[in-house]
Design an enzyme around this catalytic site. Structure first.
Site, PDB file in Angstrom:
ATOM      1  N   SER A 111     -54.925  92.056  53.503  1.00 47.72           N
ATOM      2  CA  SER A 111     -55.960  92.293  54.503  1.00 47.72           C
ATOM      3  C   SER A 111     -55.468  93.363  55.487  1.00 47.72           C
ATOM      4  CB  SER A 111     -56.331  90.985  55.202  1.00 47.72           C
ATOM      5  OG  SER A 111     -57.553  91.098  55.886  1.00 47.72           O
ATOM      6  N   ASP A 129     -66.137  89.992  48.830  1.00 47.52           N
ATOM      7  CA  ASP A 129     -65.366  89.902  50.070  1.00 47.52           C
ATOM      8  C   ASP A 129     -66.122  90.567  51.218  1.00 47.52           C
ATOM      9  OD1 ASP A 129     -63.527  89.978  52.126  1.00 47.52           O
ATOM     10  OD2 ASP A 129     -61.887  90.772  50.907  1.00 47.52           O
ATOM     11  N   HIS A 178     -62.621  87.189  49.941  1.00 52.84           N
ATOM     12  CA  HIS A 178     -61.412  87.563  50.674  1.00 52.84           C
ATOM     13  C   HIS A 178     -60.228  86.650  50.377  1.00 52.84           C
ATOM     14  CE1 HIS A 178     -59.571  89.987  53.783  1.00 52.84           C
ATOM     15  NE2 HIS A 178     -59.125  88.914  54.391  1.00 52.84           N
TER      16      HIS A 178
END
Length: 698
Positions: free
Chosen positions: A550, A636, A671
């Site tokens: 991320s 995501d 995600h």
């Protein structure tokens, strides 16, 4: 010479140049077409993805599979090891709440948790929610838990079956185990806040751009279309959530971005009342609240309390002018969270990089800490399910010590060990070493690095190393027990966590020194950690595989551009690498709320130029890059799939080296990757197999 042999021809994304001019500066993006124009609708129905984009992602997956084909046996071995360290039929220690105690358990072979309750003092277990049953037949399924009413008759539970984080809420009769007809769609977070009578609840709804923009009040037994709008947030830069106080006196509406807070209160004595503001949002003022009977305790950075302090205010006069100090600000002692009980105030703080739990007797003002002796460790504070109690619960672990769960009596100061994490395949603490070393960064600042390795590893530079980093949003990576990384340690790896600026490991200033105009400190700190590990012969540049996800994936992209020669390989999970384009696109879910973290390049030329200087995608250049593995999720909403897809296309176009650039897109997840506990282990086994292969240790 590359360790990857006999690779097929890598996919080549066609170039379709798109130009964009901002602040008089023109940029060309050859791969902008990978961003699906219908991304909002696609998150809810992935089948409508543009066929050309789908074809490219599937070609990338096929190339990745071919490149990693010789690791398939290793992946299975790693998965078996990791699974063997998990107690498959594990169960939590139930937490008491009224006539019952609530907990979760797994069954052997089960992917999802099951939620249960038992009579308060023991007895037969009743399953309230079976995650495996609810998720049967779905490629992706994530539970958001179940929240019971005050009278314990009903439960509110949520699930996401796309990976896009649009949660559906259902209401369950806990006596019969049957769901009522209520179905609430497109909610944020998968939960809500019950009114005390259990006949209605509050919840957030996500708008078309995946932002929690509205809070509704739902009466059980009525259609969602009849729900009453309680509050609408018109500023797209703010997140929003709703919750209830432990004493059931108030519904909290929590509105915040990365630097500013605002709370609204609804007294449950008048559930239809207009929400009352506590303190109007003031840029830079953060606060959070917990109820303590006739007062609210407020954790805040008000009055220049950079590392936060705790204040109190009367329940009937909660506005800012009535706040008074209870736990004063101490520079360098960062207060992370707080909770209140009938006779005690409790908070979790971090000082000198290590967490501790502090307890204050609300009557006498006497304070004490729960102390620990290891050099590096992790604490979790779960508190209690009841207000009128002297007993709270916390967890403790270190890189070598399995998690231990304790009940702690705040009055007698006695701790009771409830459970020690079992490692069925065995774990000998004495086989491993945990260390905390300090790596000097470019400006002389010392960066903490936590290390785990086997005692028999030769520290002569020959050991491979997986170096992990994050460094954003003030998030600190705990030095806790992780059974998965033992598979690397047992193969001679040094497993390292770099606690770089951008987190709060050394206080709030540590965070501020790694954001906005100081963002590059994050990248330089990580490189400094690699330099230190090389110089001290824990490993060498030729043996370091870097990993981050991320915002940590942005870190991976930055260090790949800045110092590719210092890393043998890089794993970038759901990487935020297309920073400038994303921060220029105010329709994306997180863009407006993220501007306080990174800057607003739409409004500010300075912010634009700053991001343009470090954005990984924009700074890919003709140079030899190490082997890179990028991981993405099709649905995501946080880091969209096209960020790694565009980055990989550009890396493959530009690299002058012989190492492959690989991408794996999970076509059924978002995600967080796969939702099942064993599915997730398969993903970790894949990542570790890449690291082991790149390090030449297969």
């Amino acid at each position: 010479m590359s360790i990857f042999k006999n690779l097929p021809v890598a996919p080549v994304a066609p170039k379709k140049p798109v130009t964009d001019t901002r602040h008089g500066i023109t940029r060309t993006d050859d791969y902008a077409w990978l961003r699906a124009d219908n991304w909002q609708a696609m998150f809810k129905d992935p089948s409508i993805l543009d066929p050309e984009i789908r074809k490219h992602l599937e070609a990338e997956n096929a190339y990745m599979k071919a490149a990693m084909a010789d690791t398939e046996a290793l992946q299975k071995t790693l998965f078996a090891e990791m699974k063997g360290r998990i107690k498959e039929d594990d169960s939590s220690v139930p937490m008491k709440d009224g006539p019952f105690a609530y907990g979760t358990f797994f069954v052997t072979g089960g992917e999802q948790p099951r939620y249960f309750r038992i009579p308060r003092d023991g007895g037969e277990r009743t399953v309230l929610l079976d995650g495996d049953k609810e998720g049967a037949g779905k490629a992706y399924f994530r539970l958001a838990g179940i929240d019971h009413t005050s009278d314990h008759s009903r439960g509110l539970w949520g699930y996401d079956d796309k990976g896009s984080e649009y949660y559906t809420l259902r209401v369950r009769d806990l006596a019969t185990g049957k769901d009522l007809e209520d179905v609430i769609e497109n909610t944020g977070g998968g939960g809500g806040a019950w009114a005390p009578d259990g006949k209605s609840f509050f919840y957030t709804v996500l708008d078309d751009n995946h932002r929690p923009s509205k809070i509704f009040h739902h009466i059980v037994g009525t259609p969602q279309s009849d729900d009453r709008l309680v509050y609408e947030e018109e500023d797209p830069g703010f997140f929003m959530g709703v919750g209830g106080s432990m004493l059931d006196d108030f519904i909290y509406i929590d509105i915040h971005d990365h630097e500013t807070s605002e709370y609204l209160l609804i007294p449950t004595s008048d559930i239809n009342a207009t929400p009352q503001m506590v303190s109007v949002r003031e840029t830079g003022l953060e606060y959070s609240m917990t109820e303590g009977g006739d007062v609210f305790y407020i954790l805040t950075n008000a009055d220049g309390a950079k590392d936060f302090k705790i204040m109190q205010t009367p329940v009937d006069k909660p506005s800012r002018e009535n706040w008074t100090d209870v736990v004063p600000h101490t520079p360098g002692r960062l207060i992370l969270s707080h909770m209140a009980f009938a006779r005690h105030l409790v908070w979790l703080e971090r000082e000198n990089g290590l967490p501790q739990i502090k307890i204050r007797d609300r009557r006498s003002g006497e304070e004490h800490a729960i102390a620990f002796a290891e050099e590096a460790y992790s604490l979790g504070l779960s508190g209690a399910g009841e207000y009128d109690t002297d007993v709270i619960r916390f967890s403790y672990s270190s890189m070598t010590t399995p998690s231990q769960l304790y009940d702690y009596n705040m009055a007698t100061r006695q701790r009771t060990l409830l459970k020690t994490q079992e490692v069925p395949s065995g774990h000998n603490i004495d086989d491993y070493v945990t260390r905390r070393v300090m790596a000097p960064s470019w400006d002389g600042v010392e960066v903490p690095v936590t290390l785990l390795y086997r005692k028999d590893v030769a520290l002569d530079g020959s050991a491979p190393c997986l170096l992990y980093g994050y460094g954003a949003y003030g998030i600190s990576i705990p030095a806790g027990f992780n059974t998965n990384c033992l598979s690397l340690a047992d193969r001679g790896f040094v497993y390292a966590i770099a606690h770089i600026r951008g987190g709060k490991d050394k206080g709030f200033q540590w965070y501020e020194d790694g954001k906005m105009e100081k963002k590059t400190n994050t990248f330089k700190d990580f490189i400094a950690a690699a330099d230190y590990l090389n110089q001290q012969k824990f490993t060498s540049y030729a043996n370091i595989v870097a990993e981050g996800g991320s915002a940590g994936g942005m870190l991976m992209g930055a260090i790949a551009n800045m110092a590719p020669e210092k890393f043998k390989g890089i794993i970038a999970a759901v990487p935020f690498v297309d920073v400038l384009n994303t921060m220029l696109d105010d329709t994306l879910p997180l863009t407006p709320p993220e501007w306080p973290e990174w800057g607003n390049p739409i409004e500010s030329r300075t912010a634009y130029e700053r991001m343009a200087a470090y954005s990984p995608y924009d700074n890919v250049a003709e140079k030899p890059y190490p082997a890179i593995l990028a991981l993405g999720g099709l649905t995501d909403p946080r880091v969209t799939y096209w960020e790694p897809a565009k980055w990989v296309a550009k890396l493959r176009e530009k690299t002058t080296g012989s190492e492959p650039i690989l991408m794996k897109t999970n076509m059924d997840a978002g995600h967080g990757g796969a939702s099942g506990r064993f599915q997730r282990l398969e993903e970790i086994a894949f990542e570790y197999a890449f690291a082991i292969k790149v390090a030449g240790k297969m």
